[in-house]
Motif scaffolding. Structure first.
Motif, PDB file in Angstrom:
ATOM      1  N   SER A 224     -26.267  23.648-210.308  1.00 58.87           N
ATOM      2  CA  SER A 224     -25.124  23.668-209.442  1.00 58.87           C
ATOM      3  C   SER A 224     -25.007  24.498-208.339  1.00 58.87           C
ATOM      4  O   SER A 224     -24.484  24.095-207.165  1.00 58.87           O
ATOM      5  CB  SER A 224     -23.704  23.657-210.437  1.00 58.87           C
ATOM      6  OG  SER A 224     -22.579  23.534-209.612  1.00 58.87           O
ATOM      7  N   SER A 225     -25.278  25.777-208.545  1.00 59.41           N
ATOM      8  CA  SER A 225     -25.139  26.851-207.427  1.00 59.41           C
ATOM      9  C   SER A 225     -26.385  26.385-206.363  1.00 59.41           C
ATOM     10  O   SER A 225     -26.020  26.569-205.148  1.00 59.41           O
ATOM     11  CB  SER A 225     -25.171  28.167-208.005  1.00 59.41           C
ATOM     12  OG  SER A 225     -24.192  28.684-209.019  1.00 59.41           O
ATOM     13  N   ALA A 228     -25.268  23.433-204.210  1.00 58.08           N
ATOM     14  CA  ALA A 228     -24.172  23.840-203.331  1.00 58.08           C
ATOM     15  C   ALA A 228     -24.842  24.829-202.319  1.00 58.08           C
ATOM     16  O   ALA A 228     -24.313  24.587-201.028  1.00 58.08           O
ATOM     17  CB  ALA A 228     -23.111  24.460-204.111  1.00 58.08           C
ATOM     18  N   SER A 257     -19.548  22.688-199.201  1.00 58.70           N
ATOM     19  CA  SER A 257     -20.096  23.029-200.314  1.00 58.70           C
ATOM     20  C   SER A 257     -19.304  23.282-201.551  1.00 58.70           C
ATOM     21  O   SER A 257     -19.520  23.255-202.760  1.00 58.70           O
ATOM     22  CB  SER A 257     -21.091  24.103-200.097  1.00 58.70           C
ATOM     23  OG  SER A 257     -20.636  25.271-199.642  1.00 58.70           O
ATOM     24  N   ASN A 261     -19.256  22.192-205.425  1.00 59.95           N
ATOM     25  CA  ASN A 261     -19.535  23.241-206.143  1.00 59.95           C
ATOM     26  C   ASN A 261     -18.416  23.286-207.258  1.00 59.95           C
ATOM     27  O   ASN A 261     -18.819  23.153-208.576  1.00 59.95           O
ATOM     28  CB  ASN A 261     -19.747  24.545-205.629  1.00 59.95           C
ATOM     29  CG  ASN A 261     -20.132  25.551-206.668  1.00 59.95           C
ATOM     30  OD1 ASN A 261     -19.368  26.486-207.081  1.00 59.95           O
ATOM     31  ND2 ASN A 261     -21.247  25.472-207.333  1.00 59.95           N
ATOM     32  N   ASN A 265     -19.119  22.386-211.315  1.00 58.57           N
ATOM     33  CA  ASN A 265     -18.959  23.285-212.371  1.00 58.57           C
ATOM     34  C   ASN A 265     -17.689  22.848-213.195  1.00 58.57           C
ATOM     35  O   ASN A 265     -17.953  23.235-214.462  1.00 58.57           O
ATOM     36  CB  ASN A 265     -18.389  24.477-211.640  1.00 58.57           C
ATOM     37  CG  ASN A 265     -19.549  25.192-210.874  1.00 58.57           C
ATOM     38  OD1 ASN A 265     -20.772  24.808-211.195  1.00 58.57           O
ATOM     39  ND2 ASN A 265     -19.382  26.299-210.122  1.00 58.57           N
ATOM     40  N   TYR A 324     -20.639  33.785-208.992  1.00 55.81           N
ATOM     41  CA  TYR A 324     -20.881  33.241-210.366  1.00 55.81           C
ATOM     42  C   TYR A 324     -20.343  33.744-211.450  1.00 55.81           C
ATOM     43  O   TYR A 324     -19.565  33.204-212.319  1.00 55.81           O
ATOM     44  CB  TYR A 324     -22.393  33.198-210.374  1.00 55.81           C
ATOM     45  CG  TYR A 324     -22.891  32.953-211.915  1.00 55.81           C
ATOM     46  CD1 TYR A 324     -22.635  31.918-212.542  1.00 55.81           C
ATOM     47  CD2 TYR A 324     -23.447  34.198-212.678  1.00 55.81           C
ATOM     48  CE1 TYR A 324     -22.976  31.758-213.736  1.00 55.81           C
ATOM     49  CE2 TYR A 324     -23.416  33.875-214.054  1.00 55.81           C
ATOM     50  CZ  TYR A 324     -23.548  32.558-214.791  1.00 55.81           C
ATOM     51  OH  TYR A 324     -23.928  32.339-215.940  1.00 55.81           O
ATOM     52  N   GLN A 327     -16.587  33.102-211.279  1.00 58.03           N
ATOM     53  CA  GLN A 327     -16.084  31.688-211.631  1.00 58.03           C
ATOM     54  C   GLN A 327     -16.211  31.645-213.530  1.00 58.03           C
ATOM     55  O   GLN A 327     -15.452  30.956-214.384  1.00 58.03           O
ATOM     56  CB  GLN A 327     -17.054  30.610-211.118  1.00 58.03           C
ATOM     57  CG  GLN A 327     -17.061  30.088-209.768  1.00 58.03           C
ATOM     58  CD  GLN A 327     -17.852  29.399-209.221  1.00 58.03           C
ATOM     59  OE1 GLN A 327     -17.831  28.096-209.791  1.00 58.03           O
ATOM     60  NE2 GLN A 327     -18.542  29.489-208.237  1.00 58.03           N
TER      61      GLN A 327
END
Length: 383
Positions: A224-225, A228, A257, A261, A265, A324, A327
């Motif tokens: 995912s990261s 993005a 982005s 993301n 997520n 990260y 989140q």
């Protein structure tokens, strides 16, 4: 109140009944995951030894069997902790008792029976577990001795959340472990024996398909990261080339982005435990802070390095870890959906001990759909 032992079983042999003999004195729930008529005598023997046997009408996978067992225990053994063990002889009664005893201490949300992988261990199992431990540590920052153990103890208060975690096969247990780390559960590990019988020939683990399921939740963190980042960098470089500036392209690229993301997520990586409104608000605040830092760093680094691309790479390297961690620990760290307390059953629970679970299509994760009057009174507990 003692722990209930939950054993999912698919096409078991005499090792299941041997285990039940060793667990005499415990309440045991066995979930027959659609083994078929050819295994009826094994499950009849399990009933004769005092176990509650719940039967799936077809094979649905280990995760689905565990969720059926959790729902059954919530209904008929409310308030009991649960220790999950495999039916193939890999978990000795003494080790199961050790996990149950550690769970009974009351200071842990999750207790793992951690194998040390000493002695004669099949190469695929040794390598597979080493790889999974490494990926798990990389993805979560948490090191565990055994991330693939099937011997796990769960505190009773978490059963509603266990029923709500997605997954029907081997990936389900990995998702549970990720959820436990994300939600900051207290995780204890108890050393257990490493037992592989006949080279682990009795395992129903399919190396390619089930490895993809197990590693999927872990790799989703990074994918995912990365996706993005690629979108952000592509938009930024394209717009910067067209406009000759960095501030406006950085803002536009980051906004686009960020939407991608957040969506990935919430839906695919961290699950939907955090309420949408709260998660969106927290993500927006985090994205705003990172955006300010992003623009500031790019404005400083682009002329200093003489390269917009180098400036972008340095900026992302500095900010990606912070984003990260925020989140994982703040934005998507919801406690998860919790079903009403008490003995109200959930779909996925059996109609009665020893009966067949709901037909295919009934979801064990829909916790509030059971019509009133559908479920019988709880059975009398075994002495």
């Amino acid at each position: 109140m003692g722990a209930v032992i939950l054993i999912p079983a698919y096409e078991p042999d005499g090792k299941l009944t041997d285990l039940l003999v060793g667990l005499a004195g415990y309440d045991v729930v066995v979930v027959d995951d659609g083994s078929g008529p050819g295994y009826a005598t094994v499950f009849a023997a399990a009933r004769a030894l005092g176990a509650d046997v719940v039967t799936h009408d077809r094979n649905r996978g280990k995760g689905a069997a565990l969720k059926t067992g959790f729902a059954h225990i919530r209904t008929y053994r409310p308030g009991c902790d649960v220790v999950c063990a495999d039916s193939d002889g890999q978990h000795r009664p003494g080790d199961i008792e050790a996990v149950a005893a550690r769970l009974a201490a009351g200071d842990a949300d999750l207790v793992l029976g951690a194998r040390r992988f000493t002695g004669r261990v099949p190469a695929r199992s040794r390598v597979g577990n080493a790889c999974t431990r490494a990926v798990f540590r990389l993805a979560t920052g948490r090191g565990l001795a055994d991330t693939q153990t099937g011997l796990r103890g769960y505190a009773a208060r978490h059963l509603p959340r266990l029923c709500a975690v997605a997954g029907a096969r081997f990936e389900y247990e990995q998702r549970l472990l990720l959820r436990a780390v994300r939600d900051r559960w207290t995780i204890a590990e108890v050393p257990i024996a490493t037992v592989y019988l006949a080279g682990n020939a009795s395992s129903h683990f399919r190396p390619l398909r089930d490895s993809a399921r197990v590693y999927g939740p872990l790799l989703a963190y990074g994918a995912s990261s990365l996706l993005a980042f690629v979108l952000d960098a592509t938009l930024f470089l394209g717009l910067a080339t067209l406009t000759g500036g960095v501030a406006v392209p950085a803002v536009i690229a980051r906004l686009v982005s960020a939407v991608l993301n957040f969506t990935l997520n919430r839906r695919c990586v961290f699950g939907t435990a955090a309420p949408l409104g709260r998660a969106a608000r927290d993500y927006a605040l985090l994205a705003g802070a990172i955006l300010v830092a992003n623009v500031t760093l790019l404005t400083v680094l682009a002329p200093a390095t003489g390269s917009t691309l180098i400036a972008k790479l340095i900026t992302e390297a500095l900010l990606v870890t912070a984003g990260y961690l925020m989140q994982r620990h703040v934005v998507f760290a919801g406690r998860g959906p919790v079903a009403p307390a008490g003995p109200s059953p959930a779909p996925g629970a059996p109609a009665a001990p020893g009966h067949t679970a709901p037909a295919a299509g009934a979801s064990p994760t829909d916790l509030d759909d059971a019509p009133s009057g559908r479920w019988p009174a709880a059975p009398r507990a075994r002495p």
